[in-house]
Design a protein around this motif. Structure first.
Motif, PDB file in Angstrom:
ATOM      1  N   HIS A  90       0.846  -1.196   0.000  1.00 54.12           N
ATOM      2  CA  HIS A  90       0.000   0.000   0.000  1.00 54.12           C
ATOM      3  C   HIS A  90       0.880   1.244   0.000  1.00 54.12           C
ATOM      4  CE1 HIS A  90      -3.339   2.662   0.876  1.00 54.12           C
ATOM      5  NE2 HIS A  90      -2.671   3.147   1.904  1.00 54.12           N
ATOM      6  N   SER A  91       0.475   2.234  -0.752  1.00 55.02           N
ATOM      7  CA  SER A  91       1.168   3.528  -0.764  1.00 55.02           C
ATOM      8  C   SER A  91       0.254   4.583  -0.171  1.00 55.02           C
ATOM      9  CB  SER A  91       1.555   3.926  -2.191  1.00 55.02           C
ATOM     10  OG  SER A  91       2.473   3.015  -2.732  1.00 55.02           O
ATOM     11  N   ASP A  92       0.828   5.482   0.621  1.00 58.63           N
ATOM     12  CA  ASP A  92       0.034   6.556   1.219  1.00 58.63           C
ATOM     13  C   ASP A  92       0.921   7.787   1.397  1.00 58.63           C
ATOM     14  OD1 ASP A  92      -2.210   7.806   2.386  1.00 58.63           O
ATOM     15  OD2 ASP A  92      -2.793   5.908   3.318  1.00 58.63           O
ATOM     16  N   TYR A  93       0.282   8.921   1.677  1.00 65.18           N
ATOM     17  CA  TYR A  93       1.052  10.162   1.833  1.00 65.18           C
ATOM     18  C   TYR A  93       0.354  11.099   2.806  1.00 65.18           C
ATOM     19  CZ  TYR A  93      -2.361  12.804  -0.908  1.00 65.18           C
ATOM     20  OH  TYR A  93      -3.506  13.416  -1.329  1.00 65.18           O
ATOM     21  N   LEU A 111       1.916   9.464   9.252  1.00 65.93           N
ATOM     22  CA  LEU A 111       1.786   8.741   7.998  1.00 65.93           C
ATOM     23  C   LEU A 111       1.350   7.296   8.245  1.00 65.93           C
ATOM     24  CD1 LEU A 111       2.067   8.546   4.965  1.00 65.93           C
ATOM     25  CD2 LEU A 111       4.535   8.226   5.251  1.00 65.93           C
ATOM     26  N   LYS A 112       1.919   6.660   9.287  1.00 61.62           N
ATOM     27  CA  LYS A 112       1.537   5.278   9.597  1.00 61.62           C
ATOM     28  C   LYS A 112       0.098   5.201  10.107  1.00 61.62           C
ATOM     29  CE  LYS A 112       5.369   4.098  11.954  1.00 61.62           C
ATOM     30  NZ  LYS A 112       6.284   3.239  12.743  1.00 61.62           N
ATOM     31  N   GLN A 114      -2.215   7.032   9.125  1.00 60.10           N
ATOM     32  CA  GLN A 114      -3.040   7.151   7.920  1.00 60.10           C
ATOM     33  C   GLN A 114      -3.283   5.766   7.316  1.00 60.10           C
ATOM     34  OE1 GLN A 114      -4.059  10.138   6.991  1.00 60.10           O
ATOM     35  NE2 GLN A 114      -4.496  10.152   4.800  1.00 60.10           N
ATOM     36  N   VAL A 115      -2.260   4.916   7.344  1.00 54.32           N
ATOM     37  CA  VAL A 115      -2.384   3.572   6.793  1.00 54.32           C
ATOM     38  C   VAL A 115      -3.358   2.737   7.626  1.00 54.32           C
ATOM     39  CG1 VAL A 115      -1.114   1.468   6.165  1.00 54.32           C
ATOM     40  CG2 VAL A 115      -0.038   3.698   5.884  1.00 54.32           C
ATOM     41  N   LYS A 117      -6.013   3.522   8.781  1.00 54.96           N
ATOM     42  CA  LYS A 117      -7.402   3.838   8.447  1.00 54.96           C
ATOM     43  C   LYS A 117      -7.898   3.056   7.231  1.00 54.96           C
ATOM     44  CE  LYS A 117      -6.898   8.536  10.274  1.00 54.96           C
ATOM     45  NZ  LYS A 117      -6.863   9.981   9.939  1.00 54.96           N
ATOM     46  N   LEU A 118      -7.018   2.218   6.674  1.00 50.02           N
ATOM     47  CA  LEU A 118      -7.432   1.391   5.537  1.00 50.02           C
ATOM     48  C   LEU A 118      -8.644   0.545   5.905  1.00 50.02           C
ATOM     49  CD1 LEU A 118      -4.128  -0.055   4.010  1.00 50.02           C
ATOM     50  CD2 LEU A 118      -5.838   1.295   2.812  1.00 50.02           C
ATOM     51  N   GLU A 154       5.606  10.738   1.354  1.00 48.36           N
ATOM     52  CA  GLU A 154       4.922   9.562   0.811  1.00 48.36           C
ATOM     53  C   GLU A 154       5.755   8.317   1.107  1.00 48.36           C
ATOM     54  OE1 GLU A 154       3.161   8.073  -3.542  1.00 48.36           O
ATOM     55  OE2 GLU A 154       3.958  10.101  -3.274  1.00 48.36           O
ATOM     56  N   ASN A 156       5.875   3.679   0.619  1.00 55.93           N
ATOM     57  CA  ASN A 156       5.317   2.375   0.297  1.00 55.93           C
ATOM     58  C   ASN A 156       5.358   1.524   1.560  1.00 55.93           C
ATOM     59  OD1 ASN A 156       5.068   2.999  -2.468  1.00 55.93           O
ATOM     60  ND2 ASN A 156       7.215   2.490  -2.820  1.00 55.93           N
TER      61      ASN A 156
END
Length: 462
Positions: A90-93, A111-112, A114-115, A117-118, A154, A156
């Motif tokens: 997964h990629s996020d920013y 940032l983590k 944010q991930v 919340k997938l 950003e 990966n």
């Protein structure tokens, strides 16, 4: 013995439950204080299917380890595996409002988060969020983004997901056994810590952990975890095949596999025969070693082929060629005779069997270096790392209760009784430990912060 430096790794496997108590010596090597082992009766393919039996097995293993170490076990670090585990890329920013401020731990944590919340499938929960490479604005392939300036951060991520109900069952078993779950980690990650060197992870390597109920896979390149997978076949399936193919009981099948088994049938001759005692006065049965090897070969070849398929799914042929260190096999199943040769023949890659002796202090029992204890040793190492993290957090709080010394220094400074050189030296001494702490923190587990939240969540079983 300093009890504050002691940790316990608890490996809840399909065939056995192992508890290992240990600490690090002054050279950073593991000193094993005690080990306990019990037959695992309530776990199938890495998943708890009988809570009462699992609790009893945990208690037996822990009691044996306590007796050997002369130490009361309260906190344990546990591994998770099973066919419910899956991973995804997964990629996020995140956008940073203040470009002038450098990127720090707060940005990385945001940032983590944010991930996390997938949206997962119903009943699934994120276990690990493992950053791979970062990108700051237009600059790519950044391994360590701290200290960079940029408006967009950003990354990966390699995200490991599992069924929360099944993970909670493990937490409940640990809790009901009178233990406190302080750490939980994916078993192939724990095994990789125990048997892989930093050079292998840097060069590119695939770890294949052949356990009793599952085969766990982890791929590393440039010292970064690239891929993980769990195959729902292990040593127990081979034992079942022997039991069915020879019409014998499980205990006899396991003995045959360990004592006479081979992954390469052509090595054995038709004239070599094994006599198996009959039950309750019945006539003994006979089986050739070659037939036994053929039964084993059929299943182990399937396990190797499925493992190699995961390696092929990792990337294109060019990426696989970059796995310079080849394959490292560990786990109890890796002790099967001629397995290394069969794996090399099937995959065309260099293969070695992974032992844990690199991390053990001298004078430790040779049994502990065996591949079957790789996961337990790795969990112990994870537990000791977590202890160091906790100590560093406590040390961060202490400077706030030491201002009296600084006040005195300030008074001395204002009074003119201390030379400028002395003041500069004192300030250097104050700054140096903080810098050292930051360096050490960067080397620690990249998912420790989330792990605390996850542990709290799964322990809340009421």
């Amino acid at each position: 013995m300093n009890n504050n430096n002691i940790a316990v790794g608890l490996d809840i496997g399909t065939t056995k439950i192992v508890a290992i108590v240990g600490q690090r010596n002054e050279h950073g090597k593991l000193e094993i204080l005690g080990m306990g082992r019990a037959k695992s009766l309530g776990v199938h393919r890495g998943v708890v299917n009988n809570i009462t039996q699992t609790i009893d097995s945990i208690k037996k293993a822990v009691a044996e380890a306590e007796k050997a170490a002369n130490y009361k076990i309260t906190d344990v670090t546990v591994g998770i595996a099973g066919q419910h585990i899956r991973s995804l890329q997964h990629s996020d920013y995140i956008s940073r409002p203040n470009f002038d401020d450098v990127i720090d731990d707060t940005d990385l944590e945001r940032l983590k988060e944010q991930v996390h919340k997938l949206v997962m499938l119903p009943g699934e929960e994120i276990i690990h969020v493992l950053p791979q490479e970062y990108k700051v604005d237009s600059q790519t392939e950044i391994i360590e983004p701290r200290g960079f300036h940029g408006s967009r951060l950003e990354a990966n991520f390699h995200v490991v997901v599992g069924q929360i109900s099944l993970i909670r069952n493990i937490a409940r078993c640990v809790k009901e056994a009178g233990l406190n779950l302080v750490g939980i980690t994916l078993e192939p990650l724990a095994s990789s810590d125990a048997v892989l060197s930093q050079e292998e992870k840097e060069a590119g390597v695939a770890l294949i952990d052949v356990g009793g109920g599952t085969t766990d896979i982890a791929i590393f390149k440039d010292n970064i975890i690239r891929h993980t997978a769990v195959i729902p076949f292990g040593g127990n399936v081979i034992t079942d095949d022997i039991k069915t193919g020879c019409s014998i009981i499980e205990r006899q099948a396991e003995i045959l596999k360990v004592k006479y088994g081979s992954a390469w049938p052509s090595e054995n001759k038709e004239i070599e025969v094994i006599s198996i005692p009959g039950l309750h006065g019945r006539e003994p049965k006979e089986i050739t070693v070659k037939k036994l090897s053929q039964i084993i070969h059929a299943r182990i070849e399937e396990i190797i082929s499925l493992s190699y398929l995961e390696l092929r799914n990792y990337g294109n042929e060019e990426q696989k060629k970059k796995l310079i260190a080849g394959i490292v096999m560990t786990g109890g199943g890796s002790k099967l005779k001629h397995l290394r040769q069969l794996t090399e023949y099937t995959t065309g890659m260099d293969v070695r069997i992974g032992y844990c002796n690199e991390h053990l202090a001298s004078g430790q029992p040779e049994e502990l270096a065996s591949p079957e204890y790789a996961t337990a040793i790795g969990l112990l190492m994870t537990g000791l790392d977590n202890l160091e993290i906790q100590k560093e957090k406590q040390q961060k709080v202490q400077p706030s209760i030491q201002p009296a010394q600084n006040v005195v220094s300030a008074k001395e400074e204002n009074s003119g009784n201390v030379s400028a050189e002395t003041i500069i030296e004192k300030k250097k001494e104050e700054k140096t430990p903080e810098k050292e702490k930051k360096v050490r923190e960067k080397k620690k587990s990249i998912f420790s912060t989330f792990q605390e939240k996850f542990i709290k969540y799964i322990n809340d079983t009421e």
